[in-house]
Design an enzyme around this catalytic site. Structure first.
Site, mmCIF file in Angstrom:
data_model
loop_
_atom_site.group_PDB
_atom_site.id
_atom_site.type_symbol
_atom_site.label_atom_id
_atom_site.label_comp_id
_atom_site.label_asym_id
_atom_site.label_seq_id
_atom_site.Cartn_x
_atom_site.Cartn_y
_atom_site.Cartn_z
ATOM 1 N N TYR A 53 35.890 32.906 6.964
ATOM 2 C CA TYR A 53 37.331 32.925 7.201
ATOM 3 C C TYR A 53 38.025 33.715 6.102
ATOM 4 O O TYR A 53 37.654 33.595 4.933
ATOM 5 C CB TYR A 53 37.898 31.492 7.248
ATOM 6 C CG TYR A 53 38.224 31.089 8.662
ATOM 7 C CD1 TYR A 53 39.203 31.763 9.379
ATOM 8 C CD2 TYR A 53 37.520 30.060 9.292
ATOM 9 C CE1 TYR A 53 39.480 31.434 10.688
ATOM 10 C CE2 TYR A 53 37.799 29.715 10.605
ATOM 11 C CZ TYR A 53 38.782 30.413 11.296
ATOM 12 O OH TYR A 53 39.058 30.084 12.586
ATOM 13 N N GLU A 55 41.835 34.525 6.301
ATOM 14 C CA GLU A 55 43.241 34.728 6.659
ATOM 15 C C GLU A 55 44.009 35.319 5.489
ATOM 16 O O GLU A 55 43.843 34.887 4.338
ATOM 17 C CB GLU A 55 43.869 33.402 7.102
ATOM 18 C CG GLU A 55 43.639 33.157 8.579
ATOM 19 C CD GLU A 55 43.798 31.718 8.995
ATOM 20 O OE1 GLU A 55 42.880 30.928 8.691
ATOM 21 O OE2 GLU A 55 44.829 31.390 9.613
ATOM 22 N N ASP A 199 50.087 55.100 21.862
ATOM 23 C CA ASP A 199 48.907 54.282 22.132
ATOM 24 C C ASP A 199 47.779 55.267 22.396
ATOM 25 O O ASP A 199 47.661 55.831 23.485
ATOM 26 C CB ASP A 199 49.153 53.373 23.339
ATOM 27 C CG ASP A 199 47.946 52.492 23.632
ATOM 28 O OD1 ASP A 199 46.837 52.844 23.200
ATOM 29 O OD2 ASP A 199 48.100 51.453 24.309
ATOM 30 N N THR A 225 42.017 51.640 19.874
ATOM 31 C CA THR A 225 40.853 50.754 19.901
ATOM 32 C C THR A 225 39.639 51.496 19.343
ATOM 33 O O THR A 225 39.623 52.730 19.309
ATOM 34 C CB THR A 225 40.545 50.266 21.339
ATOM 35 O OG1 THR A 225 40.576 51.383 22.224
ATOM 36 C CG2 THR A 225 41.552 49.245 21.799
ATOM 37 N N LYS A 228 36.123 52.769 22.434
ATOM 38 C CA LYS A 228 36.120 53.774 23.517
ATOM 39 C C LYS A 228 35.540 55.094 22.990
ATOM 40 O O LYS A 228 34.371 55.148 22.669
ATOM 41 C CB LYS A 228 37.549 53.943 24.060
ATOM 42 C CG LYS A 228 38.111 52.661 24.705
ATOM 43 C CD LYS A 228 39.426 52.933 25.392
ATOM 44 C CE LYS A 228 40.004 51.679 26.045
ATOM 45 N NZ LYS A 228 40.815 50.872 25.127
ATOM 46 N N ARG A 234 34.107 46.497 19.552
ATOM 47 C CA ARG A 234 35.326 46.147 20.304
ATOM 48 C C ARG A 234 36.367 45.674 19.305
ATOM 49 O O ARG A 234 36.145 44.695 18.593
ATOM 50 C CB ARG A 234 35.048 45.041 21.303
ATOM 51 C CG ARG A 234 34.177 45.484 22.430
ATOM 52 C CD ARG A 234 34.304 44.522 23.570
ATOM 53 N NE ARG A 234 35.438 44.871 24.377
ATOM 54 C CZ ARG A 234 35.353 45.609 25.488
ATOM 55 N NH1 ARG A 234 34.193 46.069 25.882
ATOM 56 N NH2 ARG A 234 36.416 45.866 26.198
HETATM 57 N N1 DSN Z 1 40.815 48.634 30.096
HETATM 58 C C1 DSN Z 1 40.904 49.880 29.399
HETATM 59 C C2 DSN Z 1 40.580 51.038 30.288
HETATM 60 O O1 DSN Z 1 39.602 50.937 30.979
HETATM 61 O O2 DSN Z 1 41.272 52.037 30.286
HETATM 62 C C3 DSN Z 1 42.191 50.049 28.714
HETATM 63 O O3 DSN Z 1 42.401 48.995 27.853
#
Ligand code: DSN
Length: 418
Positions: A53, A55, A199, A225, A228, A234
């Site tokens: 932990y 925080e 974003d 994120t 991707k 993740r």
């Molecule tokens: N779910 C994602 C996508 O497939 O584009 C975006 O967060």
């Protein structure tokens, strides 16, 4: 029990993981938001850092025993700052949606207006879809794409922004196949005194690789994120100008999260290191080259692509003239071992649960080492499957070819190939 292997403790789950390894190895993943994290990333993610932990932030934790944790978070932040040239970085957000919600909390008062891309024209749930948290606490106004070009019409967006006067403009998409230049968006935001948030979840790897325009010089805040195109664990992170640092930190913790996931933050640090390697630029260049090549084959096969093609890692096929829905096409392709997702096309007459389109992307195939030659094959196979929806034997034939190709391009060398 705590020193026993998964195989001994829980065969049910272990078996399902083995089967998922097999599935990933033996199918072609064209979902543009999916990728294969390196073994180094997975190792960090599966480490004992899970147990800690922490925080708070570096040097200001609410728990003892955080000296090494502080070092790990410091390294993750330093690497992200260097990679993206950002003034300030928060690496704690657990997810892209969580990061976006933290930005709204940091920058906006309840009720203030957000201008974002319509979900059914390429936007994201967390940009204010009905039922989402921002929808509940803010007034949401959407822009869309031009009916004819299916691209952003900046004159129309400027007019809408001037009429609606949002406090925050969001640029960013889950299914927009063209490059986005962020400078005019900054100008629109400045003309009405709005904040500009980008974003960049989908394109962040392309940005790191220098094959997509960089939002950092123009945006007040960039969210992204790591799983991707950046090919990490993740999770998410936020880049921002120094003036927003304290508001962003407070909005992430304690605003919207408790303890950071330190195993994931360590894996983010590994991912940023991998993305700083010169070979990552080659990888990103190849993602885009592969996507262009796939688009060319699909157009030759007679399919209409939204906007006519692609500049980035994804493309959208409009199936309206094939008399197939996106849902049907995705199921047919899965039977042939080709994994895609149904996706709305702009002005889609069908609902998001059915759709007139499918979305395809090349980050995962490119990680496997595939190039233009394989894209040409895969594009032809997609054509054969979708033009013969009533012929099961064609899907079976393609499935065998897909498995052969997958064997030639293993994901994790040494993992079970059975
Ligand atoms: N779910 C994602 C996508 O497939 O584009 C975006 O967060």
């Amino acid at each position: 029990m705590i020193t026993d292997s998964l195989k001994n403790v829980d065969q049910e789950i272990e078996r399902l993981i083995q089967r998922e390894i097999y599935r990933q190895q033996h199918t072609l993943v064209l979902i543009p938001s999916e990728n294969y994290a390196s073994l180094a990333v997975l190792e960090a993610q599966g480490s004992v850092l899970n147990n800690k932990y922490a925080e708070g932030y570096i040097g200001k934790r609410y728990y003892q025993g955080c000296k090494l944790i502080d070092e790990i978070e410091y390294i993750a932040i330093k690497r992200a700052k260097e990679l993206f040239g950002a003034e300030y970085v928060n690496v704690q957000p657990h997810s892209g949606t969580g990061a976006n919600i933290a930005v709204y909390q940091a920058l906006l008062k309840p009720g203030e207006k957000i201008l974002s891309l319509k979900l059914t024209q390429g936007g994201h749930l967390s940009h204010g879809k009905e039922g989402s948290l921002p929808f509940k606490y803010h007034t949401i106004v959407n822009y869309g794409v031009d009916r004819k070009t299916e691209r952003f019409d900046l004159d129309e967006i400027r007019k809408l922004a001037k009429k609606e006067k949002p406090r925050l403009i969001i640029v960013g998409a889950s299914s927009y196949p063209r490059r986005i230049d962020f400078k005019p968006w900054r100008e629109i935001a400045d003309e009405i005194g709005a904040y500009l948030m980008v974003d960049a979840a989908h394109i962040i790897g392309l940005i790191a690789g220098g094959v997509h325009p960089d939002p950092v010089p123009y945006a007040d805040v960039v969210t992204a994120t790591t799983q991707k195109t950046l090919r990490g664990p993740r999770g998410a992170f936020i880049l921002c100008r120094k003036e927003f640092a304290s508001a962003i930190d407070k909005a992430v913790f304690p605003g919207t999260q408790g303890g950071p996931f330190m195993h994931i933050i360590a894996a983010k640090a590994v991912c940023f290191k991998e993305a700083s390697d010169p070979s990552f630029k080659d990888y990103q260049r190849q993602i885009v080259a592969n996507c262009r090549s796939l688009a060319d084959v699909l157009v030759n096969e007679g399919f209409r692509l939204v906007t006519g093609g692609t500049d980035n890692h994804l493309l959208i096929i409009d199936l309206s003239s094939q008399k197939l829905t996106g849902e049907q096409a995705a199921i047919l392709l899965e039977e042939a071992g080709i994994i895609v997702n149904k996706n709305c096309i702009p002005f889609d007459p069908l609902p998001p649960s059915i759709t007139s389109g499918i979305r395809l992307g090349t980050p995962a195939l490119t990680t496997r080492g595939m190039k233009e030659e394989q894209m040409r094959l895969i594009g032809q196979w997609i054509g054969e499957v979708l033009k013969n929806p009533h012929k099961k034997q064609i899907r079976e034939k393609i499935r065998t070819k897909v498995e052969g190709l997958c064997r030639d391009f293993p994901i994790y060398k040494g993992f079970s190939q059975e």
